[in-house]
Design an enzyme around this catalytic site. Structure first.
Site, PDB file in Angstrom:
ATOM      1  N   SER A   8      27.772  80.336  23.589  1.00  0.00           N
ATOM      2  CA  SER A   8      27.861  80.406  25.043  1.00  0.00           C
ATOM      3  C   SER A   8      26.756  81.251  25.690  1.00  0.00           C
ATOM      4  O   SER A   8      26.710  81.363  26.910  1.00  0.00           O
ATOM      5  CB  SER A   8      29.221  80.962  25.442  1.00  0.00           C
ATOM      6  OG  SER A   8      29.395  82.244  24.878  1.00  0.00           O
ATOM      7  N   CYS A   9      25.867  81.830  24.888  1.00  0.00           N
ATOM      8  CA  CYS A   9      24.827  82.722  25.412  1.00  0.00           C
ATOM      9  C   CYS A   9      23.594  81.919  25.826  1.00  0.00           C
ATOM     10  O   CYS A   9      23.012  81.196  25.015  1.00  0.00           O
ATOM     11  CB  CYS A   9      24.463  83.745  24.329  1.00  0.00           C
ATOM     12  SG  CYS A   9      23.058  84.787  24.740  1.00  0.00           S
TER      13      CYS A   9
END
Length: 104
Positions: A8-9
């Site tokens: 998710s980064c």
């Protein structure tokens, strides 16, 4: 080459997109192997901890005072990302200097 980060980064996504033939390890799902964590702590020290993260802000003072390795093993999302391992070299983050070192 192995990239340790989070799915998710955004920074990890950018690094994954830019680098070819990279193995991706999601630290939330799989953690970081102890020997890699030891080497990263030896090279980067406290810079390996992301003290701006939501996870860090949620820790109490007693938890924050624990050794870095123990914190990162219990809370892998505290690691500054991405951590890129290329043979015996390690890179932390995805700043211009890291991008230039890994270009080509």
């Amino acid at each position: 080459m192995i990239l340790y980060g989070l799915k998710s980064c955004d920074t990890c996504r950018a690094a994954r997109k830019a680098l070819e033939n990279i193995d991706f390890i999601d630290v939330r799902d799989d953690g970081v192997p102890s020997e890699v964590l030891d080497a990263a702590l030896a090279q980067f020290g406290k810079a390996l901890l992301n003290t701006r993260s939501t996870t860090w802000r949620g820790l109490d003072e007693a938890e924050r005072a624990r050794p870095e390795k123990a914190l990162l093993q219990d809370h892998p999302t505290l690691m500054k990302r991405p951590l890129i391992v290329d043979g015996d070299r390690m890179y932390l983050g995805w700043a211009k200097d890291v991008q230039a070192a890994l270009a080509g």
